[in-house]
Design a protein around this motif. Sequence first.
Motif, mmCIF file in Angstrom:
data_model
loop_
_atom_site.group_PDB
_atom_site.id
_atom_site.type_symbol
_atom_site.label_atom_id
_atom_site.label_comp_id
_atom_site.label_asym_id
_atom_site.label_seq_id
_atom_site.Cartn_x
_atom_site.Cartn_y
_atom_site.Cartn_z
ATOM 1 N N ALA A 74 0.914 -1.317 0.014
ATOM 2 C CA ALA A 74 -0.013 0.075 0.056
ATOM 3 C C ALA A 74 0.905 1.180 0.154
ATOM 4 O O ALA A 74 2.021 1.281 0.645
ATOM 5 N N VAL A 112 -4.090 0.528 -2.403
ATOM 6 C CA VAL A 112 -3.884 -0.776 -1.455
ATOM 7 C C VAL A 112 -3.935 -1.722 -2.496
ATOM 8 O O VAL A 112 -4.805 -1.930 -3.377
ATOM 9 N N LYS A 135 -6.632 -5.651 -0.077
ATOM 10 C CA LYS A 135 -7.693 -4.901 -0.108
ATOM 11 C C LYS A 135 -8.776 -5.221 0.672
ATOM 12 O O LYS A 135 -9.159 -6.268 0.905
ATOM 13 N N PHE A 181 -6.312 -3.998 5.072
ATOM 14 C CA PHE A 181 -5.369 -3.221 5.441
ATOM 15 C C PHE A 181 -5.781 -1.682 4.963
ATOM 16 O O PHE A 181 -6.397 -1.384 3.943
ATOM 17 N N VAL A 190 -4.003 2.226 4.807
ATOM 18 C CA VAL A 190 -2.766 3.171 4.869
ATOM 19 C C VAL A 190 -3.063 4.532 5.055
ATOM 20 O O VAL A 190 -4.143 4.847 4.575
ATOM 21 N N LEU A 200 0.073 1.861 8.780
ATOM 22 C CA LEU A 200 -0.618 0.520 7.875
ATOM 23 C C LEU A 200 -1.347 -0.336 9.077
ATOM 24 O O LEU A 200 -0.652 -0.879 9.829
#
Length: 121
Positions: free
Chosen positions: A48, A58, A63, A66, A68, A79
């Motif tokens: 990301a 991402v 996806k 996570f 960012v 993150l």
Amino acid sequence: VQVVESGGGSVQAGGSLRLTCTASGSTYTAYCMGWFRQAAGKEREGVARIEADGSAIVEDSVKGRFIVSRDNARNTLTLQMNSLKPEDTAMYLCAYKPCGGTWLSAPNGFWGQGTQVTVSS
């Protein structure tokens, strides 16, 4: 420029971890910050990043799990990793490098030493 990551560790599948990266020293307006990871025996892959316009990118593999984010004032990247899976086990590296089309492939810019994330089943 010094890039330092923190926040790795061991967690069971389904758990969460938060990684933090700080870039100190000189700053560059055309540089982006992002995360890569490298599992044992595998090639490094992008995870990301924050683009120059502030948008978050991402990768498909993480996806929906996570998130960012970047604090520009502190030049810090975070993150948030949720719903971790054993396949997320890897060394996670933060990069501060030129934005643009070569982000994923070019080994340029400044890199941290990495922080290990281990997810057990």
